[in-house]
Every structure is written in structure tokens, then in C-alpha cells.
Design a protein around this motif. Structure first.
Motif, PDB file in Angstrom:
ATOM      1  N   CYS A 268       1.910 -33.338-114.349  1.00 29.86           N
ATOM      2  CA  CYS A 268       2.830 -32.962-113.528  1.00 29.86           C
ATOM      3  C   CYS A 268       2.959 -34.473-112.180  1.00 29.86           C
ATOM      4  N   HIS A 280       2.899 -25.617-108.299  1.00 33.24           N
ATOM      5  CA  HIS A 280       1.533 -25.606-108.740  1.00 33.24           C
ATOM      6  C   HIS A 280       0.866 -24.855-107.459  1.00 33.24           C
ATOM      7  N   THR A 281      -0.163 -24.160-108.184  1.00 35.54           N
ATOM      8  CA  THR A 281      -1.356 -23.464-107.635  1.00 35.54           C
ATOM      9  C   THR A 281      -2.225 -24.228-107.877  1.00 35.54           C
ATOM     10  N   ALA A 302       1.091 -21.606-104.276  1.00 32.23           N
ATOM     11  CA  ALA A 302       2.085 -23.087-105.061  1.00 32.23           C
ATOM     12  C   ALA A 302       2.772 -23.465-104.166  1.00 32.23           C
ATOM     13  N   ASP A 352      -2.773 -23.302-111.895  1.00 37.86           N
ATOM     14  CA  ASP A 352      -2.264 -23.858-113.178  1.00 37.86           C
ATOM     15  C   ASP A 352      -2.913 -24.325-114.009  1.00 37.86           C
TER      16      ASP A 352
END
Length: 399
Positions: A268, A280-281, A302, A352
Motif C-alpha cells: 500500500c 483501506h479498512t 476505509a 483489507d
């Protein structure tokens, strides 16, 4: 000569030994495959450009930057004339601030001593104050033409471009607007105030020469954005290393870089800004400064991957500001990879997989932090104005 090692053990013990050795070999193979799956190449990272790209409809000039700097520090842009952009984006904190979440309208004091004036009906700002530094590069990726008009902004990506971003805090209740004006009316009020200040009339005319009536909200946003594009820190030791100076990093820092890649952080945190700029969670705990749980723009908890640049100056971390040190952040990711979810409102199915499949171990944390510190660059512009055209306090009520 024949090896007689296994001849020393009875049949049953020999069988156990063989089973253990085969199992260990399988475990090692599995671990190597897992690391290979997680690990990224250094090619997914990159140095920041040495120059900034302006949008075609907002080319920079010195007068526009000067105007934007004044506007950034002037509390005349807030509903109650008590808070400026620079209240929550301070040069000494990398144009962020050292608070979990900010106190905007009706606040007094600075840094950790900032508090609300009483009586108070204004909530804390919803999320941690992100740094303005290097936002000129928001959204930049390797081998992709950069368009500053599409630059993603805020923790929830609700704005694109520095120009669009510049006006939203002015319209937000707890950030700059306050109760005195409705959201749809506050910009007209701010522009009316600025038009009554002769120095601003001159500054707008010089910055946007050729326009008959240059004092309007669109030009105000352009000026602030032009100033913010001068706030860059693009020559860290990591940048120097990525540009070819192999001696810019020490051996231990290079080891930390390899750990960063091997543990999955770069899945990421990639590109020149070390962010994919996606949502993103992760199950980050909520701040206790707000009663409601922050579900994010899509109600799935997220939030945008933050940049990792100049982290030395921008604590606390994450959208809720819940982690005070980088070690705490990495311990959080270690917990995630171990199956823990720290936010009780987030389910395992929401998490995620890029985070849950990471391989962060306690023994790696110090090395990764050592690498992250190579992303710091302290040579950015820290100039604080001593006056603003409105005659109000620079940065608003900070004392």
C-alpha cells in the motif's frame, strides 16, 4: 564411507526424526513462499520529482504565491475570524500539528495546550490533521503522467486537487466556519470581507492580472493552492538513494528498507509518496474526541493510505490520531496480521487482506523505523508571517 547417523536410533525414534525433519522442511518452504508472495521489489518505490507540476488553469507566479501565503495565515477566512489554515497546519509540525484531532473554531492556545473556549458547542475536528507538505505530489505514481487536477485529498478522498481542497475547510463547521454562517453562505461572506481590505484588492489584482474583478472564491482557492505547491521536501536521503547515491543510506537503513519490502508494507505504501492513495479498512480505533464512530465516506471504515514522508514531525498517526509513535503503528500492523481487530465496529470480513496478510514481527519493527527516518527532509520552507492584511492575529487565536 556410508553415513551411519540414522543407524544410532531405534525404528520408532527414527520415524519421528524423519517426520520432524520433513515437517520443518515443509514449514520453511511455506514460510519462504509466503515471504515471496508478500515481498515487493524496490522498483515499486521512487524518488520525488525535483520540480512541481502546476495544473494548466493555475500556473504559478510569485505574486500568486505571496497572496496564497497571506490567505493561509489569515483568520479572516474563518466565520468568527478566530482560526486560519495555519492553525492546524503549522510549519514546526511539518504543516500538521501535534494533536490527536484538531481544535478549530472557538479554540485557544497552541500545540498540546490548545483547548476550547468556554462556553463551547463546537466539536473537535473529525480526523487527524494531515500535513500540507508535499501535497503538490498527492496521487503521484511511478511511470504515470501526473495530473494535479486529479490529486486525491483528505483521509476519505472527497476532493481532487489542491484548488478544490482549499475551500472545504472554510465551509466545515468545526474547522473554520462556526455557527455564525450557513455552509452555503460562508464563502460569500469571506469574499465580501476580503474585498473591503485594500491590500487584498491589490494583491489579487497583481496575482491575477488581466481580470477585471479578480477577488472571488475560485481565485482565492488558486492562490492558496499555488502557495501550498511551494511547500515541498523532496530531497530526503531516501530520495538521494533512489536517484543513484548508494551511500545515502547506511547498511542498517538498507536492511530496514528490505524489511519494509519483505513484510508487505509496500503493498500500500508505494510510489514516490509511499502511498497508493486508495481506501483501506484496517480497523483503526476511533478517537475518543467524538461521540460517533467514524465510518468513513463509504460507511465501511476505509481510509486513505497516508504518505510516509517526514513522519518524524507529524505524530500522532492514522486518521484518528490514536498512535503516538511509529513503533505503535507497526505493533498495530503486527496485531492485524495476528488476527486482532482493534475497532469493535469492524468485522473480520471488512478487513483489507493486504493488511491481514502482512508479516510484521516485533523483531523487525526497529529496523523498519530506522528506514522510515530516511524519508525525513527538514529543508522545507518554515516561514511564518508576522502580519496579515486583515490586521488580525496571524494564525488566529493561538495564545
Amino acid at each position: 564411507m556410508k553415513c551411519c547417523f540414522f543407524n544410532e536410533f531405534p525404528g520408532p525414534i527414527l520415524s519421528v526424526l524423519l517426520f520432524v525433519m520433513v515437517s520443518c522442511g515443509r514449514n520453511q518452504d511455506a514460510e519462504q513462499k509466503r515471504e515471496k508472495k508478500i515481498s515487493e521489489s524496490i522498483a515499486v518505490l521512487g524518488a520525488l520529482p525535483k520540480s512541481v507540476t502546476d495544473p494548466p488553469d493555475n500556473p504559478t507566479n510569485a505574486k500568486k504565491v505571496e497572496l496564497g501565503r497571506f490567505l493561509f495565515y489569515d483568520p479572516v477566512l474563518s466565520g468568527n475570524r478566530d482560526v486560519a489554515c495555519a492553525t492546524c497546519h503549522q510549519p514546526e509540525f511539518n504543516y500538521a500539528e501535534f494533536l490527536e484531532t484538531s481544535i478549530g473554531v472557538n479554540g485557544t492556545g497552541s500545540d498540546s495546550k490548545r483547548q476550547f473556549r468556554l462556553p463551547n458547542t463546537i466539536p473537535f475536528v473529525k480526523r487527524n490533521s494531515q500535513s500540507v507538505l508535499n501535497t503538490a505530489f498527492n496521487g503521484i505514481q511511478n511511470q504515470v503522467d501526473y495530473d494535479p487536477r486529479l490529486a486525491p485529498m483528505f483521509w476519505d478522498l472527497r476532493a481532487k486537487s489542491l484548488e478544490e481542497q482549499a475551500l472545504l475547510p472554510i465551509k466545515t463547521l468545526e474547522e473554520m466556519r462556526g455557527h455564525s454562517f450557513a455552509e452555503e453562505a460562508v464563502l460569500d461572506e469571506i469574499i465580501a470581507r476580503i474585498r473591503r481590505i485594500p491590500e487584498y484588492q491589490t494583491l489579487f489584482s497583481e496575482a491575477f492580472s488581466g481580470e477585471a474583478n479578480p477577488v472571488h472564491a475560485k481565485n482565492m482557492a488558486k492562490a492558496i493552492a499555488a502557495y501550498e505547491r511551494t511547500l515541498v521536501a523532496n530531497n530526503s536521503r531516501f530520495d538521494q538513494y533512489m536517484r543513484g547515491d548508494s551511500n545515502a543510506l547506511s547498511l542498517s537503513e538498507k536492511d530496514g528498507l528490505n524489511l519494509f519490502l519483505r513484510t508487505g508494507c509496500a503493498k500500500c505504501h508505494n510510489g514516490p509518496m509511499l502511498s497508493d492513495f486508495k481506501l483501506h479498512t484496517l480497523g483503526v480505533p476511533d478517537t475518543q474526541n467524538r461521540k460517533e464512530s467514524d465510518t468513513g465516506i463509504n460507511n465501511d471504515y476505509a481510509f486513505r493510505t497516508p504518505t510516509l514522508r517526514n513522519l518524524r514531525y507529524t505524530a500522532p498517526y492514522m486518521h484518528s490520531g490514536k498512535f503516538v509513535t511509529l513503533e505503535h503503528v507497526l505493533q498495530f500492523y503486527e496485531d492485524i496480521s495476528g488476527g486482532k481487530i482493534l475497532n469493535p465496529h469492524v468485522s473480520a470480513s471488512q478487513m483489507d487482506p493486504l493488511a491481514t496478510q502482512m508479516n510484521v514481527n516485533f523483531r523487525d519493527i526497529s529496523g523498519i523505523v530506522e528506514f522510515l527516518n530516511t524519508l525525513n527532509d527538514d529543508t522545507f520552507d518554515k516561514t511564518v508571517l508576522t502580519r496579515v492584511p486583515s490586521g488580525l492575529k496571524v494564525k488566529g487565536n493561538m495564545d
